[in-house]
Scaffold this motif. Structure first.
Motif, PDB file in Angstrom:
ATOM      1  N   ASN B 201       0.826  -1.213   0.000  1.00 56.10           N
ATOM      2  CA  ASN B 201       0.000   0.000   0.000  1.00 56.10           C
ATOM      3  C   ASN B 201       0.857   1.259   0.000  1.00 56.10           C
ATOM      4  OD1 ASN B 201       0.781  -0.685   2.656  1.00 56.10           O
ATOM      5  ND2 ASN B 201      -0.759   0.688   3.513  1.00 56.10           N
ATOM      6  N   TRP B 208       3.542  -0.039  -9.306  1.00 52.30           N
ATOM      7  CA  TRP B 208       2.287  -0.767  -9.549  1.00 52.30           C
ATOM      8  C   TRP B 208       2.055  -0.954 -11.044  1.00 52.30           C
ATOM      9  CZ3 TRP B 208      -0.735  -3.971  -7.272  1.00 52.30           C
ATOM     10  CH2 TRP B 208      -0.903  -3.948  -5.894  1.00 52.30           C
ATOM     11  N   TYR B 291      -5.215   6.797  -4.740  1.00 52.58           N
ATOM     12  CA  TYR B 291      -4.168   5.791  -4.999  1.00 52.58           C
ATOM     13  C   TYR B 291      -4.787   4.448  -5.386  1.00 52.58           C
ATOM     14  CZ  TYR B 291      -0.083   2.865  -3.652  1.00 52.58           C
ATOM     15  OH  TYR B 291       0.947   1.965  -3.620  1.00 52.58           O
ATOM     16  N   SER B 292      -5.778   4.020  -4.603  1.00 57.39           N
ATOM     17  CA  SER B 292      -6.394   2.707  -4.886  1.00 57.39           C
ATOM     18  C   SER B 292      -7.093   2.704  -6.241  1.00 57.39           C
ATOM     19  CB  SER B 292      -7.412   2.347  -3.811  1.00 57.39           C
ATOM     20  OG  SER B 292      -6.862   2.501  -2.541  1.00 57.39           O
ATOM     21  N   TRP B 293      -7.618   3.856  -6.628  1.00 59.85           N
ATOM     22  CA  TRP B 293      -8.302   3.946  -7.923  1.00 59.85           C
ATOM     23  C   TRP B 293      -7.315   3.767  -9.072  1.00 59.85           C
ATOM     24  CZ3 TRP B 293     -13.563   4.266  -8.561  1.00 59.85           C
ATOM     25  CH2 TRP B 293     -14.305   4.481  -7.385  1.00 59.85           C
ATOM     26  N   VAL B 295      -4.670   1.901  -8.829  1.00 58.23           N
ATOM     27  CA  VAL B 295      -4.404   0.460  -8.859  1.00 58.23           C
ATOM     28  C   VAL B 295      -5.542  -0.248  -9.597  1.00 58.23           C
ATOM     29  CG1 VAL B 295      -4.078  -1.596  -7.448  1.00 58.23           C
ATOM     30  CG2 VAL B 295      -3.011   0.558  -6.776  1.00 58.23           C
ATOM     31  N   LEU B 296      -6.765   0.162  -9.296  1.00 59.66           N
ATOM     32  CA  LEU B 296      -7.918  -0.378 -10.035  1.00 59.66           C
ATOM     33  C   LEU B 296      -7.723  -0.183 -11.532  1.00 59.66           C
ATOM     34  CD1 LEU B 296     -11.241  -0.845 -10.497  1.00 59.66           C
ATOM     35  CD2 LEU B 296     -11.086   1.625 -10.719  1.00 59.66           C
ATOM     36  N   VAL B 299      -4.766  -2.418 -12.985  1.00 62.83           N
ATOM     37  CA  VAL B 299      -5.106  -3.842 -13.056  1.00 62.83           C
ATOM     38  C   VAL B 299      -6.259  -4.062 -14.044  1.00 62.83           C
ATOM     39  CG1 VAL B 299      -5.881  -5.851 -11.749  1.00 62.83           C
ATOM     40  CG2 VAL B 299      -4.310  -4.233 -10.702  1.00 62.83           C
TER      41      VAL B 299
END
Lengths: 123, 834
Positions: B201, B208, B291-293, B295-296, B299
């Motif tokens: 994280n 990433w 940040y997580s978006w 990664v979404l 991927v």
């Protein structure tokens, strides 16, 4: 004791569950239709198959999403999840996995639509 | 005697580090393998290839500037546009990302080096030699001329295409080796070489993206390698894979090519977006929003991009329902692609944006990319595509996507990281001039092509009639191309001009990520390795840079005179091992030259030369593996600072070598799956696949399967016996395993041989042969590995406690066993089920 959800797995790979389901569903739909059209098999069978596969895929994604939601602490904490702790890392994984479940759900629905609207193998 | 003072100790440490990480001088410079050298060579070479391909594009535009021009001949024109596309895609777009990754990843991850420096150098030399071979062909009038995707039956026709198609196939196959090598390096680097504490994280977004892209390479490039193999077998030995008269199908090539070709667009695009994901937070003065978006998005795009390949084949007459599946995926991929752009916008809105040249190129690139993306959504709809297919509309679309999604962000990256690479700043003023020239030139060159396409101008024509009314738009495009090229030259000038005195300050942009803690004037990367506790450590861990430069981090010394890196765990980056990484060596260059010799000699059908190089290649390769891998250290563990001690040797799943093998074999399995896909593809279109030809029957294939499985079992047993302290017994098992492998290979070949299958007669025998030969070749490699393990044991380099070689060989045999089961079941049993 009975648990509704299985034990939590700690791995990088769980992130990819929903997109892998999308990929399997996609390949199945495409191969089934291509094979049926090449061999003159009735497309109605394929459309039924796509419907079944879509139900299974969406169900799988929902389960993956629930597991991800649990890993995300059922939404108890807000992003950005950037603390240097194992807990925050798990929350981040849960949240990112949940987002991917959402995207994969939409993409599987997209993939099912051709079978709704196209009834034959015309080129 | 008094203990040395702190300052003396530090000076001694720095002296040792400098010696260990020193770049070789003089002609030995070419033996360097360090990521900072190889990264610069890689990037520089890719950039030169880009300028070369740009010149080809200018030649194309000069020819098309006016109707009925006679500047170049039709044949030279064909060679020019084919080579332009080929070089831009294979020799610039993909390698430049490998270059940036090799150069920057270690610094961003807080590592001193990539895990396999010699593999990186080998990849570079393969790319360099293959690239020169492919580019040079045009000066002999021998360049490929059938379009960058080499469609049969045109490209399989030796009379029409000459040697150019072979140069394309073999030259690029050689370069694909470099891409797979880079993928192995990047995946292991991101997963296992992060600084302690850099949990997933906290990973920089660049890492990433690169992790996803490297994974995509493993699934995208192997189908092309398999396709190249089939294609070259047809051209060289007349095996009719794409010849419809003998049961083949040209469409199979289109499938294999685009299963590679479409993900490749995203393999190019994602790393460039990754550059923006580093630049935007820096100039917005705040961490990224979402940040997580990201990664979404990374991927999600990585996966969905594999469901798009048939949208390049909308006009081939496939059933509409097939097209619609790909159309749906092509629309769906717009979702994650758009998410990234909104994340950047949100970050800029939430922060305070500083104007700068990197931001100018970045935002300008995004603007261009969005236009290309929108036309992409248009051509993803089959009915629109049928109108626009093979017209200049598609040329406009793909250039908007690639220039906006790749070229402009790469130039942004050059301006951003140049201070880190050279210690000098590029000029902001020159950069702005370059940007506006390129931006204006680009749009003038490519926007009119949308119109030319809609008005009916087809791609790849070398003349058009004056009465078609296409003169003005083409002239505008040609003028725009010249302006665009002038802008690129301004960038080149800014990079090359002498920059006396303009020494860049440390971290000139006040960025937050770890690469800015490195020192441009030192070769060791980081003076010592920090513990990471945030996504933007330079911003959020205020003492970090001073502490690590004072040598207070991990591995601040090189007592044993060895280059060392830290290996950490995948999820939480807990330290696991001190890895001794390789120093300068000629072996990667020698391996690349001998392997390149095989490919180049094959192109010209120089069989004897091919054989000589094929015999020579294993010599540097095996020397490299024997002397440079799985070395038994002089002591089991060493202190790494901060009171921690780590082992120097690990094997199995914690070891980087095991991961390297696993990743390589995943790519290999994808190539094999592509061959099997070919078999079932032919069976789908013709139920009577064998068309009267006798198959190999079940007997020999089943015997071969049994023997390969025995070889596998012997290897697995050898591993456990060795672990259990019986290395002698393990060696016996390996020798028995090698005998089984040998017999298995022979039995595998005996099937089609005994049945008298003639691969030139029909596609069925050809397909059986190619699957069997692929499998047998892998058994032969397994045999070499078994003998290698025996030799290592005898030489005392493989012991019960130090069994990395055997663990990796076992892993290889797991893959081999699966390959053999599938291959021999397909050729031996499947025909019985029909």
């Amino acid at each position: 004791m009975f648990h509704l959800l299985p034990r939590e797995i700690e791995s990088l790979w769980t992130l990819f569950t929903a997109p892998v389901i999308w990929a399997a569903h996609f390949l199945l739909c495409y191969v089934a239709a291509a094979f049926a059209c090449a061999r003159g098999i009735d497309l109605a069978l394929v459309r039924l198959g796509v419907a079944g596969a879509t139900a299974v895929a969406l169900g799988g994604i929902v389960v993956a999403g629930m597991l991800a939601w649990r890993q995300w602490g059922f939404g108890s904490g807000d992003p950005p999840h950037d603390e240097p702790t194992r807990k925050e890392r798990l929350l981040f994984q849960g949240f990112a996995t949940l987002l991917l479940c959402g995207l994969s759900f939409a993409a599987v629905v997209f993939e099912a639509l051709p079978a709704v609207f196209l009834a034959d193998c015309r080129p | 005697m008094t203990a040395p003072s702190d300052a003396e100790r530090r000076a001694a440490e720095e002296k040792r580090l400098r010696t260990v990480w020193a770049t070789p001088k003089g002609w030995r410079y070419l033996s360097a393998v360090n990521n900072t050298e190889v990264g610069v060579w890689y990037g520089g070479t890719a950039f030169v290839f880009m300028l070369f391909a740009g010149c080809l594009a200018l030649l194309v535009r000069a020819q098309l500037a006016v109707p009925e021009n006679d500047l170049v001949s039709a044949d030279l024109y064909n060679q020019t546009f084919t080579l332009h596309g080929t070089v831009m895609m294979f020799l610039f777009a993909v390698p430049i990302f490998e270059a940036v990754a090799i150069y920057l990843l270690p610094a961003m991850l807080g590592a001193r080096e990539m895990p396999f420096p010699r593999l990186g150098a080998f990849g570079f030399w393969s790319f360099f030699l293959g690239g020169i071979f492919v580019c040079g062909s045009i000066f002999f009038g021998a360049a490929p001329s059938a379009g960058w995707f080499m469609y049969p039956p045109l490209a399989t026709d030796e009379e029409f295409t000459g040697i150019g198609a072979d140069i394309w196939l073999l030259g690029l196959s050689f370069i694909e080796v470099a891409s797979i090598a880079a993928a192995v390096e990047i995946i292991v680097g991101v997963m296992k070489c992060r600084a302690p504490g850099m949990r997933i994280n906290l990973m920089p977004l660049f890492a990433w993206y690169l992790l996803i892209v490297a994974g995509m390479i493993l699934f995208a490039f192997p189908p092309l390698i398999a396709g190249d193999l089939l294609f070259e077998m047809q051209r060289m030995f007349d095996w009719p894979f794409f010849d419809a008269e003998r049961g083949g199908d040209p469409l199979l090539w289109q499938h294999l090519f685009w299963i590679f070709g479409h993900p490749e667009v995203y393999i190019i695009f994602l790393p460039s977006i990754a550059i923006l994901a580093m630049i935007v937070p820096t100039f917005s003065g705040r961490p990224i929003v979402g940040y997580s978006w990201i990664v979404l998005a990374a991927v999600g795009t990585g996966f969905l991009s594999f469901g798009l390949w048939v949208h390049h084949m909308f006009a081939t007459g496939l059933p509409q329902i097939s097209l619609a599946f790909f159309s749906a995926a092509s629309e769906a991929v717009a979702i994650p692609t758009g998410v990234q752009i909104f994340v950047f916008l949100a970050t800029m809105l939430a922060g305070r944006v500083t104007r700068s040249t990197p931001m100018l190129f970045g935002t300008g690139g995004v603007a261009i990319f969005v236009i290309g993306g929108l036309t992409g959504v248009m051509v993803a709809l089959a009915p629109f595509d049928w109108q626009a297919h093979d017209t200049y509309f598609v040329v406009a679309h793909l250039h908007y996507v690639l220039a906006g999604g790749m070229l402009f962000p790469v130039v942004a990256g050059i301006y951003y990281w140049w201070p880190l690479v050279s210690g000098r700043m590029l000029s902001d003023r020159v950069g702005r001039i370059a940007f506006w020239t390129m931006f204006a030139g680009f749009n003038l060159a490519f926007f009119p092509m949308h119109l030319a396409g809609l008005w009916g101008m087809p791609r790849r024509v070398f003349v058009y009639p004056a009465e078609a009314g296409l003169g003005l738009v083409n002239l505008l495009s040609s003028i725009g191309a010249a302006i665009f090229a002038a802008g690129v030259l301004v960038v080149v000038f800014d990079v090359l001009r002498p920059k006396r005195g303009a020494v860049a300050p440390d971290n000139p942009w006040n960025a937050g990520t770890l690469e800015w803690a490195a020192q441009a004037d030192e070769t060791w990367g980081l003076r010592s390795i920090p513990r990471i506790e945030s996504r933007y450590p330079v911003w959020e861990q205020p003492d970090l840079v001073a502490e690590l430069r004072a040598g207070n981090g991990y591995l601040p010394d090189a007592e044993e005179g060895r280059r060392e890196a830290l290996i950490t765990s995948v999820l939480d980056a807990a330290p696991e091992q001190v890895l001794r990484v390789a120093g300068p060596s000629w072996l990667p260059l020698a391996s690349a030259i001998t392997l390149g010799g095989v490919f180049i000699a094959l192109t010209f059908h120089w069989w004897l030369t091919t054989l000589v190089f094929a015999v020579l290649f294993p010599i540097p390769l095996l020397t490299w593996i024997w002397t440079g891998t799985a070395e038994i250290p002089e002591k089991p563990a060493k202190p790494i600072g901060r009171g921690e001690t780590l082992p120097l040797y690990v094997s199995g799943q914690s070891a980087v070598g095991w991961w390297g093998m696993f990743i390589t074999m995943t790519g290999d399995a994808t190539a094999f799956a592509s061959l099997v896909f070919g078999y079932f593809f032919y069976w789908t279109i013709t139920p009577d696949l064998a068309a009267g030809h006798e198959g190999p029957g079940p007997l020999w294939p089943m015997l071969a399967t049994a023997l390969v499985l025995l070889a596998w079992a012997a290897t697995v047993a050898a591993r456990s016996w060795n672990r259990g302290g019986a290395p002698g017994l393990a060696r016996l098992a390996l020798i028995a395993g090698a005998a089984f492998s040998l017999c298995g290979a022979a039995a595998g070949l005996a099937g089609p041989w005994a049945a008298g299958l003639d691969p030139t007669a029909h596609v069925y025998p050809a397909t059986v042969w190619v699957i069997v030969i692929w499998t047998v070749a892998h058994v032969a490699v397994g045999l070499v590995m078994q003998i290698y393990c025996v030799a290592r044991g005898v030489a005392g380099r493989l012991t019960p406690a130090h069994d990395a070689d055997l663990r990796n060989t076992t892993l290889y045999f797991h893959f081999l066993a699966a390959t053999a089961i599938v291959a021999f079941a397909v050729v031996g049993l499947f025909p019985l089920a029909l």
